[in-house]
Design a protein around this motif. Sequence first.
Motif, PDB file in Angstrom:
ATOM      1  N   VAL A   4       0.875  -1.165   0.000  1.00 21.19           N
ATOM      2  CA  VAL A   4       0.000   0.000   0.000  1.00 21.19           C
ATOM      3  C   VAL A   4       0.916   1.220   0.000  1.00 21.19           C
ATOM      4  O   VAL A   4       1.607   1.496   0.981  1.00 21.19           O
ATOM      5  N   LEU A   5       0.933   1.924  -1.113  1.00 21.66           N
ATOM      6  CA  LEU A   5       1.805   3.082  -1.294  1.00 21.66           C
ATOM      7  C   LEU A   5       0.992   4.342  -1.012  1.00 21.66           C
ATOM      8  O   LEU A   5       0.091   4.694  -1.774  1.00 21.66           O
ATOM      9  N   ILE A   6       1.291   4.998   0.094  1.00 19.20           N
ATOM     10  CA  ILE A   6       0.525   6.152   0.552  1.00 19.20           C
ATOM     11  C   ILE A   6       1.302   7.431   0.248  1.00 19.20           C
ATOM     12  O   ILE A   6       2.450   7.579   0.663  1.00 19.20           O
ATOM     13  N   GLY A   7       0.659   8.350  -0.469  1.00 22.41           N
ATOM     14  CA  GLY A   7       1.310   9.602  -0.822  1.00 22.41           C
ATOM     15  C   GLY A   7       0.612  10.800  -0.224  1.00 22.41           C
ATOM     16  O   GLY A   7      -0.620  10.912  -0.289  1.00 22.41           O
ATOM     17  N   GLY A   8       1.383  11.686   0.364  1.00 22.75           N
ATOM     18  CA  GLY A   8       0.799  12.894   0.949  1.00 22.75           C
ATOM     19  C   GLY A   8       1.732  14.078   0.833  1.00 22.75           C
ATOM     20  O   GLY A   8       2.727  14.035   0.116  1.00 22.75           O
ATOM     21  N   VAL A   9       1.403  15.131   1.554  1.00 20.90           N
ATOM     22  CA  VAL A   9       2.212  16.344   1.602  1.00 20.90           C
ATOM     23  C   VAL A   9       2.791  16.451   2.999  1.00 20.90           C
ATOM     24  O   VAL A   9       2.067  16.344   3.994  1.00 20.90           O
ATOM     25  N   HIS A  10       4.089  16.648   3.088  1.00 23.51           N
ATOM     26  CA  HIS A  10       4.746  16.750   4.385  1.00 23.51           C
ATOM     27  C   HIS A  10       4.231  17.970   5.149  1.00 23.51           C
ATOM     28  O   HIS A  10       3.913  19.012   4.563  1.00 23.51           O
ATOM     29  N   ASP A  11       4.164  17.847   6.479  1.00 25.50           N
ATOM     30  CA  ASP A  11       3.780  18.951   7.358  1.00 25.50           C
ATOM     31  C   ASP A  11       2.409  19.521   7.018  1.00 25.50           C
ATOM     32  O   ASP A  11       2.180  20.730   7.080  1.00 25.50           O
ATOM     33  N   PRO A 157       6.583  19.607  -6.568  1.00 20.53           N
ATOM     34  CA  PRO A 157       7.918  19.289  -6.071  1.00 20.53           C
ATOM     35  C   PRO A 157       8.839  18.792  -7.186  1.00 20.53           C
ATOM     36  O   PRO A 157       8.393  18.257  -8.196  1.00 20.53           O
ATOM     37  N   ILE A 158      10.117  18.998  -6.973  1.00 23.51           N
ATOM     38  CA  ILE A 158      11.117  18.463  -7.898  1.00 23.51           C
ATOM     39  C   ILE A 158      11.361  17.005  -7.538  1.00 23.51           C
ATOM     40  O   ILE A 158      11.648  16.680  -6.384  1.00 23.51           O
ATOM     41  N   VAL A 159      11.228  16.131  -8.503  1.00 24.20           N
ATOM     42  CA  VAL A 159      11.373  14.707  -8.249  1.00 24.20           C
ATOM     43  C   VAL A 159      12.794  14.261  -8.559  1.00 24.20           C
ATOM     44  O   VAL A 159      13.295  14.477  -9.655  1.00 24.20           O
ATOM     45  N   ASN A 160      13.421  13.657  -7.575  1.00 19.81           N
ATOM     46  CA  ASN A 160      14.756  13.090  -7.750  1.00 19.81           C
ATOM     47  C   ASN A 160      14.622  11.577  -7.758  1.00 19.81           C
ATOM     48  O   ASN A 160      14.503  10.949  -6.700  1.00 19.81           O
ATOM     49  N   ILE A 186       5.047   5.001   3.056  1.00 16.43           N
ATOM     50  CA  ILE A 186       4.509   6.360   3.139  1.00 16.43           C
ATOM     51  C   ILE A 186       5.546   7.348   2.610  1.00 16.43           C
ATOM     52  O   ILE A 186       6.636   7.472   3.191  1.00 16.43           O
ATOM     53  N   VAL A 187       5.220   8.016   1.517  1.00 19.34           N
ATOM     54  CA  VAL A 187       6.161   8.940   0.876  1.00 19.34           C
ATOM     55  C   VAL A 187       5.422  10.189   0.386  1.00 19.34           C
ATOM     56  O   VAL A 187       4.197  10.265   0.470  1.00 19.34           O
ATOM     57  N   GLY A 188       6.173  11.138  -0.161  1.00 15.88           N
ATOM     58  CA  GLY A 188       5.563  12.292  -0.788  1.00 15.88           C
ATOM     59  C   GLY A 188       4.739  11.847  -1.980  1.00 15.88           C
ATOM     60  O   GLY A 188       5.111  10.915  -2.703  1.00 15.88           O
ATOM     61  N   GLU A 189       3.610  12.499  -2.199  1.00 15.05           N
ATOM     62  CA  GLU A 189       2.658  12.018  -3.191  1.00 15.05           C
ATOM     63  C   GLU A 189       3.238  11.919  -4.599  1.00 15.05           C
ATOM     64  O   GLU A 189       2.844  11.050  -5.380  1.00 15.05           O
ATOM     65  N   ASN A 190       4.185  12.792  -4.925  1.00 15.63           N
ATOM     66  CA  ASN A 190       4.756  12.751  -6.269  1.00 15.63           C
ATOM     67  C   ASN A 190       5.437  11.426  -6.574  1.00 15.63           C
ATOM     68  O   ASN A 190       5.512  11.004  -7.730  1.00 15.63           O
TER      69      ASN A 190
END
Length: 229
Positions: A4-11, A157-160, A186-190
């Motif tokens: 389950v890959l959960i993407g959100g915005v930090h803070d 966001p810039i994706v690396n 759990i990672v940044g949504e991008n």
Amino acid sequence: MNIVLIGGVHDSFVCQERLLEVLRQLSESKGVPEFVAVEYGESFYGEYISPQRAVSGMKPSRQEFLQDKISVQNMERVAGVVAYDAITHKSVFPDSPTIWLDNGRNFGEFERQAAGSLLSNKVMAVLDYAEKEGIDPNSQELIEKFMEVELDEVGEPIVNTDRDAMWVDELATCLVPDAEKYAIVIVGENHTEKGEGLLRQRLRRLGHGISIVSLTPLQGHLRSPDCPS
């Protein structure tokens, strides 16, 4: 393995609330995950991020500047949203191992920031909103009102993708070819989007089933699984 890959915005207050809801739903529907992976480094979180979740972690000058501008209650709520996505899972899955995806990352640029800057920056964003809208910064409704517009101006966001590759290496020893088992990442949504080199695609190529959960308001639901090819 099902991931389950959960993407959100930090803070983000909005994403913090939704993450807790999603984790509780997963607990009821799927049980305890094999592990929960988060987009932080363990030592970096402990030494740098965690102290910034407390007002006492700020420089004295910042504390003095802010203490008369916002209520203690609202300040504590802001402090609680800093790096929420590193620890929220522990309130639902206390016994699941935490995988720190950024353990191999160099955080030098962040370590040079002033103590408490993550918290004070978020506080200032809330105070700027309160001033713009004419809301008392001591009001109990301030955070709820701020949440209504919080994500309106989030930049792209810039994706690396090098980080995505590093994360897969960090997960390598934990992923198992067992369709009956599941884990949470759990990672940044991008990083949950479709795209060459992103985490979603890399895990799918390894043969794992992927379910995407977006924590942002318009997409905050469990989407259809990304079945491995």
